[in-house]
Design an enzyme around this catalytic site. Structure first.
Site, short mmCIF file in Angstrom:
data_model
loop_
_atom_site.label_atom_id
_atom_site.label_comp_id
_atom_site.label_asym_id
_atom_site.label_seq_id
_atom_site.Cartn_x
_atom_site.Cartn_y
_atom_site.Cartn_z
N SER A 1 0.86 -1.19 0.00
CA SER A 1 0.00 0.00 0.00
C SER A 1 0.89 1.23 0.00
O SER A 1 1.72 1.40 0.91
CB SER A 1 -0.89 0.00 1.24
OG SER A 1 -1.35 1.32 1.48
N HIS B 1 -1.33 -1.58 -4.21
CA HIS B 1 -2.57 -1.19 -3.52
C HIS B 1 -2.60 0.33 -3.34
O HIS B 1 -1.69 0.92 -2.75
CB HIS B 1 -2.61 -1.91 -2.17
CG HIS B 1 -3.89 -1.76 -1.42
ND1 HIS B 1 -4.99 -2.55 -1.66
CD2 HIS B 1 -4.23 -0.94 -0.40
CE1 HIS B 1 -5.96 -2.22 -0.82
NE2 HIS B 1 -5.53 -1.24 -0.05
N ASP C 1 -4.77 3.38 -1.77
CA ASP C 1 -5.83 3.70 -0.82
C ASP C 1 -6.42 5.07 -1.12
O ASP C 1 -5.73 6.09 -1.02
CB ASP C 1 -5.27 3.68 0.61
CG ASP C 1 -5.02 2.27 1.08
OD1 ASP C 1 -5.96 1.45 1.00
OD2 ASP C 1 -3.89 1.96 1.50
N MET D 1 -9.10 7.84 -0.11
CA MET D 1 -9.93 8.26 1.05
C MET D 1 -10.51 9.64 0.81
O MET D 1 -9.83 10.51 0.25
CB MET D 1 -9.06 8.29 2.30
CG MET D 1 -8.34 6.99 2.59
SD MET D 1 -7.50 7.06 4.18
CE MET D 1 -6.60 5.50 4.14
N HIS E 1 -8.48 0.78 -3.72
CA HIS E 1 -9.37 0.52 -2.59
C HIS E 1 -10.09 1.82 -2.28
O HIS E 1 -9.51 2.75 -1.72
CB HIS E 1 -8.49 0.03 -1.41
CG HIS E 1 -9.21 -0.12 -0.12
ND1 HIS E 1 -8.54 -0.29 1.08
CD2 HIS E 1 -10.53 -0.14 0.18
CE1 HIS E 1 -9.42 -0.39 2.06
NE2 HIS E 1 -10.63 -0.30 1.55
N MET F 1 -12.23 4.08 -0.35
CA MET F 1 -12.86 4.35 0.96
C MET F 1 -13.56 5.69 0.83
O MET F 1 -13.17 6.69 1.45
CB MET F 1 -11.78 4.37 2.05
CG MET F 1 -11.22 2.99 2.35
SD MET F 1 -9.65 3.03 3.22
CE MET F 1 -8.55 3.14 1.82
N MET G 1 -11.10 -6.23 5.88
CA MET G 1 -10.29 -5.27 6.62
C MET G 1 -9.89 -5.85 7.97
O MET G 1 -10.73 -6.38 8.71
CB MET G 1 -11.06 -3.97 6.86
CG MET G 1 -11.33 -3.13 5.62
SD MET G 1 -9.88 -2.72 4.63
CE MET G 1 -8.90 -1.75 5.79
N GLY H 1 -8.72 4.02 7.34
CA GLY H 1 -8.47 5.46 7.52
C GLY H 1 -7.01 5.81 7.69
O GLY H 1 -6.58 6.87 7.28
N PHE H 2 -6.25 4.90 8.27
CA PHE H 2 -4.85 5.21 8.55
C PHE H 2 -3.97 3.97 8.38
O PHE H 2 -4.44 2.85 8.57
CB PHE H 2 -4.70 5.71 10.00
CG PHE H 2 -5.56 6.91 10.27
CD1 PHE H 2 -5.13 8.18 9.92
CD2 PHE H 2 -6.82 6.75 10.84
CE1 PHE H 2 -5.95 9.28 10.15
CE2 PHE H 2 -7.64 7.86 11.07
CZ PHE H 2 -7.20 9.13 10.72
N GLY H 3 -2.71 4.22 8.06
CA GLY H 3 -1.74 3.13 8.03
C GLY H 3 -1.21 2.86 9.42
O GLY H 3 -1.53 3.59 10.38
N ASP I 1 -6.26 -6.51 4.58
CA ASP I 1 -5.65 -5.18 4.60
C ASP I 1 -5.65 -4.61 6.02
O ASP I 1 -6.71 -4.43 6.62
CB ASP I 1 -6.48 -4.28 3.66
CG ASP I 1 -5.93 -2.89 3.49
OD1 ASP I 1 -4.87 -2.58 4.05
OD2 ASP I 1 -6.58 -2.12 2.76
N GLY J 1 -2.40 -3.79 9.22
CA GLY J 1 -1.61 -4.37 10.30
C GLY J 1 -0.89 -5.66 9.95
O GLY J 1 -0.50 -6.41 10.84
N GLY K 1 1.31 -1.80 4.14
CA GLY K 1 1.84 -0.45 3.93
C GLY K 1 3.04 -0.21 4.82
O GLY K 1 4.18 -0.16 4.37
C1 DX5 Z 1 -6.17 1.50 5.85
C2 DX5 Z 1 -5.74 1.19 4.43
C3 DX5 Z 1 -4.63 0.24 4.34
C4 DX5 Z 1 -3.38 0.64 5.04
C5 DX5 Z 1 -2.66 -0.58 5.46
O1 DX5 Z 1 -7.25 2.35 5.80
O2 DX5 Z 1 -6.81 0.64 3.70
O3 DX5 Z 1 -4.36 -0.17 3.02
O4 DX5 Z 1 -2.55 1.43 4.26
O5 DX5 Z 1 -1.56 -0.13 6.08
P1 DX5 Z 1 -0.74 -0.95 7.16
O6 DX5 Z 1 -0.15 -2.11 6.44
O7 DX5 Z 1 0.27 0.09 7.53
O8 DX5 Z 1 -1.65 -1.32 8.27
ZN ZN Z 2 -6.36 -0.40 1.70
#
Ligand code: DX5
Ligand code: ZN
Length: 224
Positions: free
Chosen positions: A7, A32, A34, A36, A65, A67, A136, A141-143, A174, A176, A196
């Protein structure tokens, strides 16, 4: 076969082409992206112009993806920009069947995404028209968020449904995913790994991708 889909959310956005190349050198086979909108999720990222630039920078399939609310309005623009795969959240689609058919009608692979709080039953009726299901393992929302292990049973449930109904969708996860969590993910039946932070958050993306794929592959072998 296990595929790694880094990602770009955790990459250096000023040097995306180099970051993508580095991850590809480490074995990534999908990219990937993302997207948002600041409404469905509390963050804003990128849109079709960045997808168009990535399209010129890599031959990897671009996995977008979405969102975002009202994804139907933007699906044509993403396809025109070069998206190969497009996934939409069950939670925002009032007419999920229509939205997935819209993606397919534009010639892209269609994916449906479920948040950690959404049960598999909510997508049961569209499993025959999707190319992949994205489960998910964090709230989007966040990495760099913490992996939520309780979602893994949904992957096992999807594998059972797929076998019973002789369907062909693939399963992506996707959030963690790291060398510490990836074995449980692969053992549950996930085939496409989004990562990511584990790839771009520190060190060298090539080595990080290789290391993650190594642990994932070892887990597959132990499974057999
Ligand atoms: C979260 C995203 C993910 C995210 C995964 O909202 O959809 O794709 O970037 O990131 P990591 O691997 O850092 O959890
Ligand atoms: Zn994603």
């Amino acid at each position: 076969m296990i595929e790694l889909a880094p990602s770009i959310l955790s990459a250096d956005f000023a040097h995306l082409a180099g970051e993508v190349r580095a991850a590809q050198d480490g074995g990534a086979t999908v990219l990937h992206v993302d997207v948002m909108d600041g409404h469905f999720v509390p963050n804003i990222t990128v849109g079709p112009p960045v997808v168009a630039s990535l399209r010129k920078a890599t031959s990897l399939p671009l996995d977008c993806h979405l969102m975002i609310e009202n994804p139907d309005e933007f699906i044509p623009a993403f396809v025109e920009s070069g998206a190969d795969w497009i996934s939409v959240h069950q939670e925002v689609c009032r007419h999920l069947n229509r939205t997935l058919e819209l993606i397919r009608s534009h010639g892209a692979q269609a994916g449906v995404v479920i948040n950690p709080a959404t049960p598999v039953q909510m997508i049961s009726e569209v499993l025959d028209i999707v190319d992949y299901v994205l489960v998910m393992s964090v709230n989007p929302g966040f990495g760099a968020q913490k992996f939520i292990p309780s979602v893994l049973h949904k992957v096992r449930g999807l594998c059972d449904i797929r076998a019973a109904r002789r369907l062909r969708f693939r399963i992506e996860m996707d959030g963690g995913i790291s060398p510490e969590t990836v074995s449980s993910v692969v053992n549950a039946g996930v085939e496409i790994l989004v990562a990511g932070n584990a790839i771009f958050g520190h060190g060298n993306p090539t080595e990080n991708a290789r290391a993650l794929l190594r642990v994932a592959t070892e887990a597959t072998l132990q499974k057999v």
